[in-house]
Scaffold this motif. Structure first.
Motif, mmCIF file in Angstrom:
data_model
loop_
_atom_site.group_PDB
_atom_site.id
_atom_site.type_symbol
_atom_site.label_atom_id
_atom_site.label_comp_id
_atom_site.label_asym_id
_atom_site.label_seq_id
_atom_site.Cartn_x
_atom_site.Cartn_y
_atom_site.Cartn_z
ATOM 1 N N GLU A 308 -85.818 -56.514 -31.343
ATOM 2 C CA GLU A 308 -86.564 -55.523 -32.100
ATOM 3 C C GLU A 308 -87.204 -56.170 -33.319
ATOM 4 O OE1 GLU A 308 -84.261 -52.135 -33.105
ATOM 5 O OE2 GLU A 308 -83.436 -51.911 -31.104
ATOM 6 N N THR A 309 -88.221 -55.539 -33.824
ATOM 7 C CA THR A 309 -88.882 -56.027 -35.018
ATOM 8 C C THR A 309 -88.057 -55.721 -36.236
ATOM 9 O OG1 THR A 309 -91.028 -55.657 -33.990
ATOM 10 C CG2 THR A 309 -90.997 -55.916 -36.381
ATOM 11 N N ASP A 310 -87.881 -56.723 -37.108
ATOM 12 C CA ASP A 310 -87.113 -56.522 -38.334
ATOM 13 C C ASP A 310 -87.880 -55.634 -39.300
ATOM 14 O OD1 ASP A 310 -85.105 -56.747 -40.107
ATOM 15 O OD2 ASP A 310 -85.582 -58.794 -40.765
ATOM 16 N N ILE A 375 -83.342 -44.145 -42.271
ATOM 17 C CA ILE A 375 -82.053 -44.822 -42.318
ATOM 18 C C ILE A 375 -81.027 -44.139 -41.417
ATOM 19 C CG2 ILE A 375 -80.079 -45.360 -43.806
ATOM 20 C CD1 ILE A 375 -82.035 -45.904 -46.051
ATOM 21 N N GLN A 376 -80.948 -42.804 -41.517
ATOM 22 C CA GLN A 376 -79.877 -42.073 -40.836
ATOM 23 C C GLN A 376 -80.099 -41.949 -39.332
ATOM 24 O OE1 GLN A 376 -77.135 -40.566 -42.280
ATOM 25 N NE2 GLN A 376 -77.581 -40.588 -44.460
ATOM 26 N N ALA A 377 -81.359 -41.795 -38.905
ATOM 27 C CA ALA A 377 -81.629 -41.558 -37.484
ATOM 28 C C ALA A 377 -82.508 -42.607 -36.837
ATOM 29 C CB ALA A 377 -82.286 -40.178 -37.302
ATOM 30 N N GLY A 378 -83.173 -43.438 -37.658
ATOM 31 C CA GLY A 378 -84.018 -44.486 -37.112
ATOM 32 C C GLY A 378 -83.301 -45.805 -37.034
ATOM 33 N N ARG A 379 -82.988 -46.331 -38.203
ATOM 34 C CA ARG A 379 -82.334 -47.635 -38.267
ATOM 35 C C ARG A 379 -80.850 -47.575 -37.917
ATOM 36 N NH1 ARG A 379 -84.245 -52.410 -37.214
ATOM 37 N NH2 ARG A 379 -86.299 -52.705 -38.150
ATOM 38 N N SER A 380 -80.223 -46.457 -38.095
ATOM 39 C CA SER A 380 -78.822 -46.301 -37.700
ATOM 40 C C SER A 380 -78.708 -45.096 -36.773
ATOM 41 C CB SER A 380 -77.923 -46.108 -38.933
ATOM 42 O OG SER A 380 -77.981 -44.778 -39.394
ATOM 43 N N HIS A 381 -77.536 -44.931 -36.204
ATOM 44 C CA HIS A 381 -77.276 -43.809 -35.297
ATOM 45 C C HIS A 381 -76.361 -42.780 -35.947
ATOM 46 C CE1 HIS A 381 -78.109 -46.565 -31.555
ATOM 47 N NE2 HIS A 381 -79.125 -46.508 -32.387
ATOM 48 N N ALA A 382 -76.392 -42.743 -37.290
ATOM 49 C CA ALA A 382 -75.521 -41.800 -37.995
ATOM 50 C C ALA A 382 -75.896 -40.360 -37.709
ATOM 51 C CB ALA A 382 -75.582 -42.066 -39.497
ATOM 52 N N MET A 383 -77.176 -40.117 -37.537
ATOM 53 C CA MET A 383 -77.663 -38.777 -37.243
ATOM 54 C C MET A 383 -78.415 -38.791 -35.917
ATOM 55 S SD MET A 383 -76.849 -36.510 -39.452
ATOM 56 C CE MET A 383 -75.567 -36.807 -40.674
ATOM 57 N N PRO A 384 -78.297 -37.727 -35.159
ATOM 58 C CA PRO A 384 -77.379 -36.589 -35.325
ATOM 59 C C PRO A 384 -75.930 -37.042 -35.110
ATOM 60 C CG PRO A 384 -79.153 -36.086 -33.765
ATOM 61 C CD PRO A 384 -79.158 -37.564 -33.969
ATOM 62 N N PRO A 385 -74.959 -36.389 -35.768
ATOM 63 C CA PRO A 385 -73.556 -36.783 -35.609
ATOM 64 C C PRO A 385 -73.138 -36.762 -34.140
ATOM 65 C CG PRO A 385 -73.790 -35.221 -37.407
ATOM 66 C CD PRO A 385 -75.106 -35.252 -36.704
ATOM 67 N N GLY A 386 -72.597 -37.883 -33.681
ATOM 68 C CA GLY A 386 -72.194 -37.951 -32.280
ATOM 69 C C GLY A 386 -73.362 -37.831 -31.325
ATOM 70 N N ASN A 387 -74.591 -37.992 -31.859
ATOM 71 C CA ASN A 387 -75.823 -37.812 -31.070
ATOM 72 C C ASN A 387 -75.765 -36.512 -30.273
ATOM 73 O OD1 ASN A 387 -78.396 -38.457 -30.295
ATOM 74 N ND2 ASN A 387 -77.797 -39.989 -28.780
ATOM 75 N N THR A 389 -77.573 -33.980 -30.238
ATOM 76 C CA THR A 389 -78.828 -33.440 -29.690
ATOM 77 C C THR A 389 -79.525 -34.418 -28.756
ATOM 78 O OG1 THR A 389 -80.047 -34.189 -31.650
ATOM 79 C CG2 THR A 389 -79.187 -31.944 -31.679
ATOM 80 N N ASP A 390 -78.805 -35.483 -28.374
ATOM 81 C CA ASP A 390 -79.303 -36.439 -27.370
ATOM 82 C C ASP A 390 -80.613 -37.115 -27.761
ATOM 83 O OD1 ASP A 390 -77.191 -36.062 -25.514
ATOM 84 O OD2 ASP A 390 -78.096 -34.177 -24.878
ATOM 85 N N ILE A 391 -80.725 -37.574 -28.977
ATOM 86 C CA ILE A 391 -81.907 -38.329 -29.376
ATOM 87 C C ILE A 391 -81.905 -39.658 -28.626
ATOM 88 C CG2 ILE A 391 -80.767 -39.372 -31.376
ATOM 89 C CD1 ILE A 391 -83.473 -39.152 -32.836
ATOM 90 N N THR A 392 -83.039 -40.077 -28.122
ATOM 91 C CA THR A 392 -83.121 -41.259 -27.268
ATOM 92 C C THR A 392 -83.478 -42.505 -28.086
ATOM 93 O OG1 THR A 392 -85.487 -41.018 -26.804
ATOM 94 C CG2 THR A 392 -83.947 -39.773 -25.403
ATOM 95 N N PRO A 393 -83.245 -43.686 -27.535
ATOM 96 C CA PRO A 393 -83.633 -44.919 -28.236
ATOM 97 C C PRO A 393 -85.125 -44.965 -28.553
ATOM 98 C CG PRO A 393 -82.090 -45.436 -26.481
ATOM 99 C CD PRO A 393 -82.442 -43.979 -26.329
ATOM 100 N N ASP A 394 -85.963 -44.483 -27.621
ATOM 101 C CA ASP A 394 -87.406 -44.479 -27.879
ATOM 102 C C ASP A 394 -87.770 -43.550 -29.032
ATOM 103 O OD1 ASP A 394 -88.376 -44.804 -24.364
ATOM 104 O OD2 ASP A 394 -87.947 -46.315 -25.909
ATOM 105 N N GLU A 395 -87.052 -42.445 -29.156
ATOM 106 C CA GLU A 395 -87.314 -41.533 -30.271
ATOM 107 C C GLU A 395 -86.897 -42.157 -31.596
ATOM 108 O OE1 GLU A 395 -86.934 -37.194 -28.009
ATOM 109 O OE2 GLU A 395 -85.117 -38.226 -28.709
ATOM 110 N N ARG A 396 -85.819 -42.903 -31.597
ATOM 111 C CA ARG A 396 -85.426 -43.605 -32.820
ATOM 112 C C ARG A 396 -86.476 -44.653 -33.196
ATOM 113 N NH1 ARG A 396 -80.282 -42.028 -34.107
ATOM 114 N NH2 ARG A 396 -78.903 -41.410 -32.403
ATOM 115 N N LYS A 397 -87.023 -45.339 -32.206
ATOM 116 C CA LYS A 397 -88.077 -46.315 -32.476
ATOM 117 C C LYS A 397 -89.315 -45.642 -33.060
ATOM 118 C CE LYS A 397 -86.652 -49.656 -28.953
ATOM 119 N NZ LYS A 397 -87.020 -50.326 -27.676
ATOM 120 N N LEU A 398 -89.593 -44.415 -32.610
ATOM 121 C CA LEU A 398 -90.718 -43.671 -33.165
ATOM 122 C C LEU A 398 -90.514 -43.409 -34.648
ATOM 123 C CD1 LEU A 398 -93.303 -41.960 -33.007
ATOM 124 C CD2 LEU A 398 -91.861 -40.039 -32.229
#
Length: 412
Positions: A308-310, A375-387, A389-398
């Motif tokens: 991934e891009t830093d 920070i909470q949902a893009g760079r880390s997986h802290a949100m949503p708690p326990g995921n 709402t099933d946010i996907t890796p591509d959505e985090r990249k967005l």
């Protein structure tokens, strides 16, 4: 339901406050006695059996303290025991574990993208890990390896690193770090309850009966106290880590945890050496800073490790994120993944107030919290708690692309 949720929230607050108060008392007394023990000075005039003494000044008065390695010749009239701070720290911490993580297992304990298990199974795994952790640690200390203090500590470090990795394979990142702290704190408190205090009571009983106490009881208690000394700072970090998602919510969180244990050792080594009047080893702070920089680097999941891009360094405040080309897709994403909790009137069961007062219902609110979303949902997986709402890796990249694009656009 509304009243129940409010009462539960206040119960969690009370348990947290209780835990903080008792932890301050335990850690404070522990640090004091470690410093006192290391600062003891041997002098010719000491009474028979006394190991050393220390003069201290505090609160307008002077204190003269002497230490006996085994016991004095006569039983003192009054003894002050330092044990309840430890017991109530563990009890209040376990109460918090039950309220927050067991009571909210679906939200805070279980990440079905990590391991798809039911709340009862997750809770049983949690309880078993704490109990078995103490048993394994105690057996190691009582084995022949236990006679080599530093060799034992090296093996224990390997065990802690394994537990750090194991917890991240079972629970959410946040719960993994909390459990690593609870695992370590259970060992520390059990050391006091199962070893240190019982050994001291044996010595007291021998004195009362007129017998000469066996020095082995003090030696064993000393070893366990040394372990507690070096484990204290990492435990504090893990108990506070839920406020820092870049530590627990990233891919290499278990490696970060392993490095945190090393930082605890380097920091405590400086204090221990200084209190023992053996110099001030500044190299420990250099190592600590290097470890912390490495942790920061790992938390960004750089391209070298993941492809991934830093992320570029960004300013803490910025404007006009709603004007970025990615924003329409981001708005739709936030609306479907986040706003059921982060709303003036949350619709998620058990949530009656938007967490931390953060609302994400319109363009202005989403733009205002761009950094936190990143920070909470893009760079880390802290949100949503326990995921949840099933946010996907591509959505985090967005979310990452939106934030970084907006920041780069503003700095040009």
């Amino acid at each position: 339901m509304y009243e129940y949720a409010i009462a539960w929230e206040w119960l969690a607050f009370a348990a947290r406050w209780f835990h903080v108060i008792t932890a301050i008392a335990w850690i404070g007394s522990s640090f004091y006695f470690i410093a006192l023990d290391l600062g003891l000075v041997k002098r010719p005039h000491l009474p028979a059996g006394a190991y050393g003494e220390e003069w201290q000044v505090h609160g307008g008065g002077f204190y003269h303290i002497q230490k006996y390695l085994v016991a004095p010749a006569q039983m003192p009239e009054h003894l002050t025991w330092f044990k309840y701070e430890s017991y109530f720290t563990w009890i209040s911490g376990f109460l918090m574990l039950c309220i927050v993580y067991y009571g909210g297992a679906d939200l805070f304990l279980i990440d079905r993208h990590v391991l798809d298990i039911s709340p009862p199974v997750a809770i049983l795994i949690s309880l078993a890990s704490l109990a078995l952790g103490w048993v394994a640690y105690d057996l190691l200390c009582k084995s022949p390896l236990g006679r080599n203090t530093w060799g034992l500590m090296a093996v224990l470090y390997v065990v802690l690193v394994f537990m750090a990795w194991g917890y991240t394979q079972l629970f959410t990142g946040r719960a993994a770090f909390l459990h690593l702290g609870a695992f370590t704190a259970t060992i520390m408190s059990a050391n006091v309850f199962m070893i240190i205090i019982p050994n001291q009571k044996i010595v007291v009983a021998d004195l009362i009966a007129g017998r000469v106490p066996d020095p082995k009881y003090g030696q064993v208690a000393k070893q366990r106290s040394l372990h507690n000394n070096y484990l204290t700072l990492p435990v504090i970090f893990f108990m506070l880590s839920n406020h820092y998602p870049l530590s627990f919510g990233t891919q290499f969180n278990w490696v970060i945890a392993a490095l945190i244990f090393l930082m605890g050792v380097t920091i405590r080594h400086w204090f221990n050496t200084t209190h023992a009047r053996k110099g001030r080893p500044t190299w420990t702070w250099i190592v600590t800073v290097i470890l912390f920089i490495l942790i920061m680097w790992l938390s960004t999941v750089p391209k070298l490790l993941t492809g991934e891009t830093d992320a570029a360094a960004v300013a803490p405040a910025f404007q006009q994120f709603a004007g970025d080309p990615h924003f329409p897709a981001v708005k739709q994403l936030v609306s479907t993944r986040c706003s059921m909790c982060h709303a003036a009137e949350p619709v998620y069961e058990g949530i009656v107030r938007p967490p931390k007062g953060v609302m994400l219902e319109n363009d202005a609110q989403i733009a205002a919290h761009a950094r936190e979303i990143y920070i909470q949902a893009g760079r880390s997986h802290a949100m949503p708690p326990g995921n949840i709402t099933d946010i996907t890796p591509d959505e985090r990249k967005l979310l990452v692309a939106w934030f970084e694009s907006a920041v780069e656009g503003k700095t040009q």
